[in-house]
Design a protein around this motif. Structure first.
Motif, short mmCIF file in Angstrom:
data_model
loop_
_atom_site.label_atom_id
_atom_site.label_comp_id
_atom_site.label_asym_id
_atom_site.label_seq_id
_atom_site.Cartn_x
_atom_site.Cartn_y
_atom_site.Cartn_z
N ASN A 1 48.97 56.50 50.60
CA ASN A 1 49.17 55.87 49.37
C ASN A 1 49.04 54.49 49.27
OD1 ASN A 1 50.08 58.51 48.37
ND2 ASN A 1 52.10 58.13 48.51
N GLU A 2 49.27 53.67 50.37
CA GLU A 2 49.11 52.32 50.15
C GLU A 2 47.62 51.85 50.86
OE1 GLU A 2 52.38 51.25 52.93
OE2 GLU A 2 53.68 52.17 51.57
N HIS A 3 46.84 52.64 51.59
CA HIS A 3 45.59 52.24 51.96
C HIS A 3 44.62 53.21 51.68
CE1 HIS A 3 47.83 49.38 54.44
NE2 HIS A 3 48.95 50.42 55.06
N ASP A 4 43.42 52.56 50.96
CA ASP A 4 42.43 53.76 50.70
C ASP A 4 41.59 53.84 51.87
OD1 ASP A 4 42.88 53.21 48.03
OD2 ASP A 4 41.37 51.47 47.80
N HIS A 5 41.28 55.28 51.53
CA HIS A 5 40.38 55.92 52.66
C HIS A 5 41.04 56.25 54.05
CE1 HIS A 5 37.19 55.63 49.74
NE2 HIS A 5 37.42 54.40 49.75
N MET A 6 42.43 56.23 54.12
CA MET A 6 43.10 56.16 55.38
C MET A 6 44.34 57.24 55.12
SD MET A 6 43.58 52.54 56.69
CE MET A 6 43.78 52.93 58.54
N LEU A 7 44.82 57.68 56.33
CA LEU A 7 45.74 59.01 56.48
C LEU A 7 47.09 58.34 56.43
CD1 LEU A 7 43.97 61.31 58.65
CD2 LEU A 7 43.91 61.65 56.21
#
Length: 130
Positions: A95-101
């Motif tokens: 939710n905090e980092h785009d394109h990350m898990l």
């Protein structure tokens, strides 16, 4: 009777795991604890033998409530809300980092790899040795 109880316990452990994989209702710490607890359960840590699983446990573990109702058997009615499976947990977006898990996705991937590739049952051979 003892085998049936062991298989029922396996189903209960799977249900407890997938309920904790929901990123909207659990914390990172809760997900990691449950993933580790399930791995310990599968390996029979502290016990003499590994657990027995029913055929309908596998779709429930991997797909959660997204498994086809015919494959869920008695579990279909139990999951009226969407519950993610282990496969969905491996791709949970941050939710905090785009394109990350999510950080817990790495732990879900490790458990999945262990179950599919690395797990050796008591007295058995690894998958590569067959």
């Amino acid at each position: 009777m003892a085998e049936e109880d062991a298989a029922d316990r396996a189903s209960q452990e799977i249900k407890a795991l997938i309920r904790k994989l929901d990123v909207n209702t659990t914390s990172h710490k809760d997900r990691i604890r449950r993933l580790n607890k399930f791995r310990n359960f599968v390996t029979g840590e502290g016990k003499e033998e590994t657990p027995e699983f029913y055929d309908d446990d596998i779709p429930l573990l991997l797909l959660g409530s997204d498994a086809p109702p015919a494959l869920l058997g008695d579990n279909a009615e139990e999951f009226s809300d969407r519950v993610p499976g282990l496969l969905q947990a491996t791709g949970a977006p941050s939710n905090e980092h785009d394109h990350m898990l999510k950080r817990s996705a790495r732990h879900a991937m490790n458990l999945l790899k262990f179950l599919v590739c690395d797990f050796v049952e008591d007295g058995g051979n690894s998958h590569d040795e067959h």
